[in-house]
Write an enzyme that holds these catalytic residues in place. Sequence first.
Site, PDB file in Angstrom:
ATOM      1  CG  ASP A  67      42.587  56.205  26.364  1.00  0.00           C
ATOM      2  OD1 ASP A  67      43.692  56.718  26.106  1.00  0.00           O
ATOM      3  OD2 ASP A  67      41.905  55.602  25.500  1.00  0.00           O
ATOM      4  CG  HIS A 269      40.132  52.051  21.857  1.00  0.00           C
ATOM      5  ND1 HIS A 269      39.960  53.194  21.115  1.00  0.00           N
ATOM      6  CD2 HIS A 269      40.943  52.408  22.893  1.00  0.00           C
ATOM      7  CE1 HIS A 269      40.658  54.188  21.669  1.00  0.00           C
ATOM      8  NE2 HIS A 269      41.248  53.733  22.759  1.00  0.00           N
TER       9      HIS A 269
END
Length: 307
Positions: A67, A269
């Site tokens: 990611d 995040h």
Amino acid sequence: MEIFFLGTGAGLPAKLRNVTSIALTLLEERGAIWLFDVGEATQHQILHTNLKPRRIEKIFITHLHGDHIYGLPGLLSSRSFQGGESEVTVYGPKGIREFINISLSISQTFLKYPLKIVEVEEGIIFEDSGWIVEARLLEHGIPSYGYRVIEKDRPGVLLADKLAAAGVKPGPIYKKIKNGEAICLEDGRILNPNDFLGQPKKGRIVTILGDTRYCDNAVYLAKDADLLVHEATFAKGEENLAFEYYHSTTSQAAKIALRAKVKQLCITHISARYDRLAWRDLVAEAKEIFVNTDISEDFKVVPIPSK
Ligand SMILES: [Zn+2]
Ligand SMILES: [Zn+2]
């Protein structure tokens, strides 16, 4: 100098948050953009902004989880077709070179600009006349770096009027004074450069961390920073879960900000399990510990004003 969030989600792309990528725009300061992580579809996100890929000068990869890097080969490749001719340097943990080289060679991608790859270790990884970047390892199960970007203090502006009033004519002397050199004039007078320079400009510090558990190196990297970007994958109360998965909670990020005495914290995040409504709670619980906290969103801009 601004932080431009291109992707702010954890783990996998979600409707409201793409995976991680953060642009530090230094357009006024050095005509450049520095990217931190390049999650999948970062180049698509850039299409919705006024950021020019040819301006990207450096890319700092925090760690090699997908990611944070799956968007890198595509972005590097497209930059060739978007007017990118200047050199790009990619910094990242050991393995980043292999990832880039294999992706580009298997896909028969040839870049029209020089690409430098630096596999970093802890310490100062970049320094020039205006900037220093320092890296330290965090705690994430695989090597994950945090980066501390330091803008060096700059000398004050030259007070040309004052020099003229002292009878000094423009010429090479002006440059010497600007560089802080004392000057002995022909008539014997000695000029102290400090008398002819304005206030020095204090440099700024921005700390951008990779995924991590609560750890001391985060405090080290963030010490007195103007802005700290810290992950907060989980909400307050989920500390056990955060520990198990090598991530942090909102309150842990806030504690780091408090201990490091930063000016401003932005948490990012964010897991897709939290919806828009929950984002408010995430900020609120961080603010209980560190008041000047904000939460990232895709395409959010956070200015870092000069001092
Ligand atoms: Zn991640
Ligand atoms: Zn990760």
